[in-house]
Design a protein around this motif. Structure first.
Motif, short mmCIF file in Angstrom:
data_model
loop_
_atom_site.label_atom_id
_atom_site.label_comp_id
_atom_site.label_asym_id
_atom_site.label_seq_id
_atom_site.Cartn_x
_atom_site.Cartn_y
_atom_site.Cartn_z
N ILE A 142 0.85 -1.20 0.00
CA ILE A 142 0.00 0.00 0.00
C ILE A 142 0.88 1.24 0.00
CG2 ILE A 142 -1.57 1.39 1.42
CD1 ILE A 142 -2.93 -1.21 2.25
N SER A 145 2.27 1.72 -3.40
CA SER A 145 1.21 2.19 -4.31
C SER A 145 0.92 3.66 -4.10
CB SER A 145 -0.07 1.36 -4.09
OG SER A 145 0.16 0.00 -4.33
N ILE A 146 0.91 4.10 -2.87
CA ILE A 146 0.69 5.51 -2.57
C ILE A 146 1.81 6.35 -3.17
CG2 ILE A 146 0.59 7.25 -0.73
CD1 ILE A 146 -0.84 5.13 0.99
N MET A 149 0.98 6.85 -6.72
CA MET A 149 -0.12 7.80 -6.87
C MET A 149 0.34 9.23 -6.65
SD MET A 149 -3.55 5.95 -5.37
CE MET A 149 -2.86 5.46 -3.80
N LEU A 150 1.23 9.42 -5.70
CA LEU A 150 1.78 10.76 -5.46
C LEU A 150 2.54 11.25 -6.69
CD1 LEU A 150 3.09 10.38 -1.78
CD2 LEU A 150 1.12 11.71 -2.56
N VAL A 200 1.17 9.85 5.45
CA VAL A 200 0.57 9.62 4.12
C VAL A 200 1.13 8.39 3.43
CG1 VAL A 200 0.32 10.60 1.79
CG2 VAL A 200 0.03 12.07 3.80
N GLN A 201 2.46 8.21 3.48
CA GLN A 201 3.06 7.14 2.67
C GLN A 201 4.06 6.26 3.42
OE1 GLN A 201 6.53 7.14 1.11
NE2 GLN A 201 5.99 5.10 0.36
N TRP A 204 3.19 3.43 6.10
CA TRP A 204 2.66 2.15 5.65
C TRP A 204 3.79 1.15 5.44
CZ3 TRP A 204 -2.57 1.32 5.33
CH2 TRP A 204 -3.38 2.46 5.33
#
Length: 380
Positions: A142, A145-146, A149-150, A200-201, A204
């Motif tokens: 995750i 993946s973040i 996306m960022l 945020v990232q 995780w």
């Protein structure tokens, strides 16, 4: 006090020493240099090659290795109960906060304490070792993946943390060398950005690595309960596979001139996946080669460094900030020259560790941490 696992201490010592290979650039160069060798324009061939080698062999690997060992420690602490664990992690968070605000903006202790407080219950409540490992893997993916996306939502123009202008570089040099309130205010700003990144990232990935480390401890893997052939087999698979994933990303980052969006996000993702695999590979090597390693004196010394991991991590900050900031050697060395200085810091770590443990059972910070934890948990 529970009996220590010598191999675990050795691996922890390796991680503490390995982390400095990357941290040294954060001590001696501007913040942007940590991930971007082109932060001030095209780097020299020597700087570029130094970055590339360190990126493949060290960047993120020892941090993930340490995170997995931290998770293993959480698993070992479960019999102490909720009050002890929460007190211990809260004190680590406080130590990290003090370290980040008053000493160095590259602190990792606050993030470890914070993520540990969030995720330790998952270690306790896991129904099986397999589910704990799977949960950790999912959390880590995750985080990756973040990161992707960022990259998709970021602008093509680099932020100042990636490519600061001349005035920003000059100001960073000014406050690092001046110290005092000016430096504290800037470290507070950097801390707020770091906490956002963790929330945020990065948190995780960190939490995922901790859960996987807890799973490996619960299964007996980090207790050395598997045979040597198994550990060497894991290393033989994980290390080459991680390099196959990472090396093309490093080459492309170089070829694109360390483009902000590509190098900072898209190409960072495979390197993050490779870092976790390589961390497992390094741990497997430690355990697989242990029967031969344990006969060597330097390995015993490294295990003692691992026994004083917190003290040695903070000692590295004191040595490096004194040398680069107080003595004024900040931005006086190239990336390769900074790496060449690392063994001198290791020597200080080793000398103080051996001297201290000749007279005491624990490092000074480990002793204080344990005493305060007992007091906070109501066991004093």
């Amino acid at each position: 006090m529970r009996p220590r696992i010598a191999t675990l201490d050795f691996a922890r010592g390796i991680a503490i020493f390995g982390i400095l290979l990357l941290n040294i650039s954060a001590f001696g160069l501007p913040k942007a240099a940590y991930l971007n060798p082109a932060y001030a324009g095209q780097p020299s061939a020597t700087d570029a090659w130094t970055w590339a080698v360190l990126d493949v062999l060290a960047q993120g690997k020892f941090l993930m290795m340490f995170a997995m060992l931290f998770g293993a420690g959480l698993q070992m602490l479960l019999p102490r109960g909720k009050a002890w664990i929460q007190s211990r992690l809260s004190l680590l968070l406080l130590c990290g906060l003090i370290h980040a605000v008053f000493f160095w903006d590259g602190d990792i202790l606050l993030a470890y304490g914070l993520i540990g407080l969030v995720f330790w219950r998952l270690v306790r409540e896991a129904k099986s070792n397999q589910s704990l490992f799977r949960t950790g893997m999912v959390l880590y993916l995750i985080g990756v993946s973040i990161l992707m996306m960022l990259g998709l939502i970021s602008t093509a123009k680099p932020d100042s943390f990636w490519q600061p202008d001349f005035a920003e570089l000059q100001y960073e040099q000014f406050w690092r060398l001046k110290g005092g309130v000016e430096a504290i205010n800037n470290r507070l700003d950097l801390l707020s950005s770091s906490l956002i990144s963790v929330a945020v990232q990065y948190g995780w990935e960190l939490g995922g690595a901790m859960l996987m480390g807890a799973s490996l401890m619960r299964s007996g893997w980090l207790k050395g309960q598997f045979n040597v052939r198994h550990y060497l087999g894991v290393a033989a698979v994980m290390l080459p596979l991680s390099w196959i994933i990472q090396i093309p990303a490093v080459v492309i980052a170089w070829r694109t001139g360390w483009d902000y969006r590509w190098s900072g996000f898209y190409l960072q993702a495979p390197r993050e996946i490779g870092a976790l695999m390589q961390a497992v590979g390094y741990l497997a090597l430690c355990y697989g080669l242990w029967p031969q390693l344990v006969k060597q004196r330097w390995v015993i010394w490294m295990s003692q460094v691992g026994r004083m991991a917190l003290t040695n991590y903070l000692l590295q900050t004191l040595v490096c900030t004194f040398f680069f900031n107080s003595l004024g050697f900040y931005q006086h060395f190239s990336r390769l020259q900074l790496v060449a200085l690392v063994p001198a810091v290791w020597a200080v770590n080793l000398a103080i560790t051996l001297l201290w443990l000749r007279h005491f059972r624990q490092g000074p910070m480990e002793w204080l941490w344990r005493k305060l934890t007992a007091k906070a948990a109501g066991e004093a």
